[in-house]
Design a protein around this motif. Structure first.
Motif, PDB file in Angstrom:
ATOM      1  N   ARG A   1     -44.153  20.487  14.484  1.00 40.53           N
ATOM      2  CA  ARG A   1     -42.844  20.587  13.839  1.00 40.53           C
ATOM      3  C   ARG A   1     -42.837  19.774  12.547  1.00 40.53           C
ATOM      4  O   ARG A   1     -43.451  18.712  12.468  1.00 40.53           O
ATOM      5  CB  ARG A   1     -41.763  20.052  14.760  1.00 40.53           C
ATOM      6  CG  ARG A   1     -41.807  20.743  16.105  1.00 40.53           C
ATOM      7  CD  ARG A   1     -40.473  20.870  16.657  1.00 40.53           C
ATOM      8  NE  ARG A   1     -40.563  21.567  17.942  1.00 40.53           N
ATOM      9  CZ  ARG A   1     -39.609  22.293  18.402  1.00 40.53           C
ATOM     10  NH1 ARG A   1     -38.508  22.430  17.716  1.00 40.53           N
ATOM     11  NH2 ARG A   1     -39.734  22.889  19.565  1.00 40.53           N
TER      12      ARG A   1
ATOM     13  N   ARG B   1     -34.427  17.708  13.950  1.00 40.50           N
ATOM     14  CA  ARG B   1     -34.479  18.676  15.048  1.00 40.50           C
ATOM     15  C   ARG B   1     -33.669  19.902  14.642  1.00 40.50           C
ATOM     16  O   ARG B   1     -32.459  19.804  14.447  1.00 40.50           O
ATOM     17  CB  ARG B   1     -33.882  18.080  16.324  1.00 40.50           C
ATOM     18  CG  ARG B   1     -34.721  16.998  16.953  1.00 40.50           C
ATOM     19  CD  ARG B   1     -33.981  16.312  18.099  1.00 40.50           C
ATOM     20  NE  ARG B   1     -33.128  17.184  18.880  1.00 40.50           N
ATOM     21  CZ  ARG B   1     -33.481  17.811  20.000  1.00 40.50           C
ATOM     22  NH1 ARG B   1     -34.700  17.649  20.479  1.00 40.50           N
ATOM     23  NH2 ARG B   1     -32.622  18.584  20.659  1.00 40.50           N
TER      24      ARG B   1
ATOM     25  N   ARG C   1     -37.967  12.939  12.103  1.00 37.78           N
ATOM     26  CA  ARG C   1     -37.948  14.379  11.879  1.00 37.78           C
ATOM     27  C   ARG C   1     -36.551  14.906  12.155  1.00 37.78           C
ATOM     28  O   ARG C   1     -35.759  14.281  12.849  1.00 37.78           O
ATOM     29  CB  ARG C   1     -38.976  15.117  12.724  1.00 37.78           C
ATOM     30  CG  ARG C   1     -38.591  15.365  14.155  1.00 37.78           C
ATOM     31  CD  ARG C   1     -39.609  16.298  14.831  1.00 37.78           C
ATOM     32  NE  ARG C   1     -39.283  16.526  16.225  1.00 37.78           N
ATOM     33  CZ  ARG C   1     -38.519  17.515  16.681  1.00 37.78           C
ATOM     34  NH1 ARG C   1     -37.977  18.365  15.845  1.00 37.78           N
ATOM     35  NH2 ARG C   1     -38.289  17.652  17.973  1.00 37.78           N
TER      36      ARG C   1
END
Length: 117
Positions: free
Chosen positions: A24, A38, A36
């Motif tokens: 990802r 989501r 990161r």
């Protein structure tokens, strides 16, 4: 915040770059996971957040802070981008930065900040 603002704040830390974590898109620093977004809930994964602090954050600002069952056993919290304060985001990243950046990079970064403050 917007995703662009999130990226600008994260990439302002020395050595931060965009990469992949578990397939990802994420931000990495010194080859390690930094944060990161989501896609599932437009939240940020924030590490270095102890369980007591996480509970306090979720109680104080449930519109911003939450977790999913996957994160319950990790010292982390999820923060919705739309309601997360940019200064708070920067502070969470600073905590992580100090832990995973090389000591020489942290020292130079601190010296630079003293000059500009």
């Amino acid at each position: 915040m917007t995703r662009e603002e999130v990226a600008a704040i994260a990439l302002a830390f020395p050595g931060c770059e965009q990469g992949l974590s578990y397939g990802r898109p994420s931000f990495k620093l010194n080859g390690k996971f930094f944060t990161r977004i989501r896609d599932e809930d437009d939240s940020l994964v924030l590490l270095e957040v102890g369980f007591d602090e996480r509970e306090m954050l979720m109680e104080a600002e449930p519109q911003t802070f939450h977790i999913t069952p996957h994160y319950k056993d990790y010292p982390s919290v999820l923060a919705r981008i739309a309601t997360l304060d940019p200064g708070s985001f920067r502070a969470f990243l600073e905590r992580r930065f100090r832990k995973i950046a090389k000591k020489s990079v942290v020292k130079a970064w601190e010296a630079e900040r003293r000059v500009t403050d």
